[in-house]
Design a protein around this motif. Structure first.
Motif, PDB file in Angstrom:
ATOM      1  N   LEU A  64       0.830  -1.209   0.000  1.00 45.16           N
ATOM      2  CA  LEU A  64       0.000   0.000   0.000  1.00 45.16           C
ATOM      3  C   LEU A  64       0.866   1.260   0.000  1.00 45.16           C
ATOM      4  CD1 LEU A  64      -2.781  -1.029   2.537  1.00 45.16           C
ATOM      5  CD2 LEU A  64      -3.085  -0.596   0.099  1.00 45.16           C
ATOM      6  N   ALA A  65       1.936   1.234   0.771  1.00 38.19           N
ATOM      7  CA  ALA A  65       2.836   2.390   0.813  1.00 38.19           C
ATOM      8  C   ALA A  65       3.411   2.690  -0.567  1.00 38.19           C
ATOM      9  CB  ALA A  65       3.953   2.139   1.822  1.00 38.19           C
ATOM     10  N   LEU A  66       3.869   1.642  -1.250  1.00 46.15           N
ATOM     11  CA  LEU A  66       4.467   1.823  -2.576  1.00 46.15           C
ATOM     12  C   LEU A  66       3.430   2.237  -3.616  1.00 46.15           C
ATOM     13  CD1 LEU A  66       6.911  -1.227  -2.709  1.00 46.15           C
ATOM     14  CD2 LEU A  66       7.459   1.164  -2.217  1.00 46.15           C
ATOM     15  N   ILE A  95      13.681   0.320  20.928  1.00 47.28           N
ATOM     16  CA  ILE A  95      12.487   0.897  20.311  1.00 47.28           C
ATOM     17  C   ILE A  95      12.830   1.502  18.957  1.00 47.28           C
ATOM     18  CG2 ILE A  95      10.788   2.761  20.505  1.00 47.28           C
ATOM     19  CD1 ILE A  95      10.766   2.281  23.520  1.00 47.28           C
ATOM     20  N   THR A  96      13.940   2.247  18.902  1.00 45.63           N
ATOM     21  CA  THR A  96      14.363   2.860  17.638  1.00 45.63           C
ATOM     22  C   THR A  96      14.643   1.793  16.580  1.00 45.63           C
ATOM     23  OG1 THR A  96      15.359   4.706  18.840  1.00 45.63           O
ATOM     24  CG2 THR A  96      16.060   4.376  16.568  1.00 45.63           C
ATOM     25  N   LYS A  97      15.312   0.728  16.988  1.00 36.82           N
ATOM     26  CA  LYS A  97      15.624  -0.359  16.053  1.00 36.82           C
ATOM     27  C   LYS A  97      14.347  -1.018  15.545  1.00 36.82           C
ATOM     28  CE  LYS A  97      18.134  -4.727  15.649  1.00 36.82           C
ATOM     29  NZ  LYS A  97      18.985  -5.731  16.360  1.00 36.82           N
ATOM     30  N   LYS A  98      13.385  -1.227  16.447  1.00 35.76           N
ATOM     31  CA  LYS A  98      12.139  -1.879  16.055  1.00 35.76           C
ATOM     32  C   LYS A  98      11.367  -1.024  15.058  1.00 35.76           C
ATOM     33  CE  LYS A  98       8.161  -4.301  17.947  1.00 35.76           C
ATOM     34  NZ  LYS A  98       7.491  -4.798  19.186  1.00 35.76           N
ATOM     35  N   ILE A  99      11.346   0.292  15.299  1.00 36.04           N
ATOM     36  CA  ILE A  99      10.641   1.203  14.392  1.00 36.04           C
ATOM     37  C   ILE A  99      11.297   1.209  13.015  1.00 36.04           C
ATOM     38  CG2 ILE A  99      10.073   3.629  13.941  1.00 36.04           C
ATOM     39  CD1 ILE A  99       9.900   3.956  17.024  1.00 36.04           C
ATOM     40  N   LEU A 100      12.636   1.342  13.000  1.00 32.67           N
ATOM     41  CA  LEU A 100      13.353   1.466  11.735  1.00 32.67           C
ATOM     42  C   LEU A 100      13.379   0.167  10.936  1.00 32.67           C
ATOM     43  CD1 LEU A 100      16.375   3.701  12.817  1.00 32.67           C
ATOM     44  CD2 LEU A 100      14.309   4.382  11.578  1.00 32.67           C
ATOM     45  N   LEU A 142       9.544   1.153   7.148  1.00 36.02           N
ATOM     46  CA  LEU A 142      10.652   1.123   6.198  1.00 36.02           C
ATOM     47  C   LEU A 142      10.175   1.454   4.791  1.00 36.02           C
ATOM     48  CD1 LEU A 142      13.662   0.502   5.762  1.00 36.02           C
ATOM     49  CD2 LEU A 142      13.037  -1.892   5.409  1.00 36.02           C
ATOM     50  N   PHE A 143       9.058   0.863   4.395  1.00 32.90           N
ATOM     51  CA  PHE A 143       8.532   1.129   3.059  1.00 32.90           C
ATOM     52  C   PHE A 143       7.875   2.506   2.984  1.00 32.90           C
ATOM     53  CE2 PHE A 143       9.336  -3.316   2.476  1.00 32.90           C
ATOM     54  CZ  PHE A 143       9.566  -3.448   1.119  1.00 32.90           C
ATOM     55  N   PHE A 144       7.428   3.022   4.113  1.00 37.51           N
ATOM     56  CA  PHE A 144       6.950   4.402   4.168  1.00 37.51           C
ATOM     57  C   PHE A 144       8.078   5.355   3.785  1.00 37.51           C
ATOM     58  CE2 PHE A 144       7.241   8.097   7.051  1.00 37.51           C
ATOM     59  CZ  PHE A 144       6.238   8.881   6.524  1.00 37.51           C
ATOM     60  N   LEU A 145       9.261   5.134   4.344  1.00 42.34           N
ATOM     61  CA  LEU A 145      10.415   5.982   4.016  1.00 42.34           C
ATOM     62  C   LEU A 145      10.789   5.849   2.539  1.00 42.34           C
ATOM     63  CD1 LEU A 145      12.694   5.362   7.141  1.00 42.34           C
ATOM     64  CD2 LEU A 145      11.187   7.308   6.693  1.00 42.34           C
ATOM     65  N   ILE A 146      10.763   4.620   2.028  1.00 45.94           N
ATOM     66  CA  ILE A 146      11.069   4.390   0.613  1.00 45.94           C
ATOM     67  C   ILE A 146      10.068   5.119  -0.276  1.00 45.94           C
ATOM     68  CG2 ILE A 146      11.169   2.640  -1.206  1.00 45.94           C
ATOM     69  CD1 ILE A 146      12.180   0.675   0.941  1.00 45.94           C
ATOM     70  N   ASN A 190       8.368   9.713  -3.750  1.00 43.16           N
ATOM     71  CA  ASN A 190       7.524  10.889  -3.979  1.00 43.16           C
ATOM     72  C   ASN A 190       8.387  12.107  -4.272  1.00 43.16           C
ATOM     73  OD1 ASN A 190       6.037  13.390  -3.198  1.00 43.16           O
ATOM     74  ND2 ASN A 190       4.376  11.949  -2.831  1.00 43.16           N
ATOM     75  N   ILE A 191       9.406  12.309  -3.465  1.00 44.34           N
ATOM     76  CA  ILE A 191      10.307  13.454  -3.631  1.00 44.34           C
ATOM     77  C   ILE A 191      11.049  13.367  -4.971  1.00 44.34           C
ATOM     78  CG2 ILE A 191      12.362  14.600  -2.712  1.00 44.34           C
ATOM     79  CD1 ILE A 191      11.430  13.675   0.082  1.00 44.34           C
ATOM     80  N   SER A 192      11.411  12.141  -5.347  1.00 47.04           N
ATOM     81  CA  SER A 192      12.158  11.928  -6.592  1.00 47.04           C
ATOM     82  C   SER A 192      11.270  11.936  -7.828  1.00 47.04           C
ATOM     83  CB  SER A 192      12.914  10.599  -6.520  1.00 47.04           C
ATOM     84  OG  SER A 192      13.755  10.549  -5.387  1.00 47.04           O
TER      85      SER A 192
END
Length: 301
Positions: free
Chosen positions: A43-45, A154-159, A165-169, A174-176
């Motif tokens: 869905l993110a992609l 917690i940070t590791k679990k989120i990232l 992860l696919f949200f960031l991708i 989108n920016i690109s």
């Protein structure tokens, strides 16, 4: 309206399937993993690279963020002063703070306000609800999970959480200015189409309907926030403070009046944040919201 019929069918299928002895007890967990590791990244992609934000739609989009922010503020505060266990607080923040702006919201908005309403609803869902559930909701779930974790854990679990992860991708895409097309887009669409039946079946498998369940104060606090308090807050804030009128106001309020988001409940369940309560908020909230949305529609008319 066919989508609404499917929602009821698959929710009931999950409830009935609890009595099928040939199904494994861990079926709901397998379905949840499929949703988290396969469907949400798809869905993110699919959607996030295509978001086009325009200034006049900032307020409708903000409604989803206001809903989640107030949910975190209110239930976080109540949880502290009333000494709730973290799992209850986290469950209410996530499940009540996120509206079902797509699977229930889209067909209802289409029926009530047509294609113009759908354009607004789509942005509320993609730039609001979907981004929140893919990022902020994961952070909240990691904070309130019953498992004791360090900040580094917690940070590791989120990232490393697939939807985030696919949200960031997807945001980078989108920016690109890059969008997925062709056969890969078709594949993603096929995967995304499984979200509603799989998620609702999973929720249905975990709903335990009993008189005690309906006596839960947390159930009615969560639904009271979601179905009454937050749409009323958005109506007052947008109409009398920001002077928003017409279709944008109507769709914003109706979308925030939707039942709790299925995906939000899945996030809560997979982090062991009161799975039974998370399932009930969706299972009771969806049919009840059909009544309350009708009331909000006549208020806005």
């Amino acid at each position: 309206m066919f989508n609404i019929v499917l929602i009821v069918i698959f929710l009931c299928l999950g409830i009935v399937s609890q009595h099928f002895r040939f199904l494994p007890d861990s079926l709901a967990q397998y379905l949840n993993r499929y949703l988290i590791y396969i469907v949400l990244p798809a869905l993110a992609l699919m959607y996030l690279p295509k978001i086009e934000l325009v200034p006049e739609l900032a307020l409708p989009i903000a409604s989803a963020w206001i809903s989640f922010g107030l949910s975190w503020l209110i239930f976080g505060f109540l949880g502290k002063i009333l000494n709730w266990v973290n799992s209850i607080t986290g469950c209410l923040v996530i499940t009540s703070g996120l509206a079902n702006t797509s699977f229930v919201g889209f067909p209802i908005v289409q029926a009530l306000y047509g294609d113009e309403g759908m354009k607004i609803a789509l942005l509320i869902d993609q730039a609001g609800s979907f981004i929140i559930v893919s990022s902020v909701a994961v952070i909240v779930a990691s904070i309130y999970t019953v498992e004791k974790k360090s900040k580094r854990d917690i940070t590791k679990k989120i990232l490393t959480f697939p939807p985030f992860l696919f949200f960031l991708i997807a945001i980078f895409m989108n920016i690109s200015g890059y969008e997925i097309a062709g056969h890969l887009e078709t594949l993603l669409e096929m995967i995304a189409a499984t979200l509603t039946p799989v998620a609702l079946t999973s929720v249905g498998l975990q709903i335990k309907i009993s008189p005690d369940a309906f006596r839960s104060k947390f159930l009615w606090m969560g639904l009271g926030y979601k179905l009454v308090f937050i749409p009323l807050t958005i109506l007052i804030l947008f109409r009398f403070v920001f002077n928003l009128q017409g279709l944008m106001l109507q769709v914003s309020v109706i979308e925030m009046a939707m039942a709790p988001m299925i995906t939000g409940s899945i996030i809560a369940i997979t982090h062991n944040l009161e799975p039974k309560l998370a399932s009930l908020l969706v299972g009771v909230g969806i049919p009840l919201s059909f009544l309350t949305i009708g009331i909000w529609y006549f208020i806005l008319a």
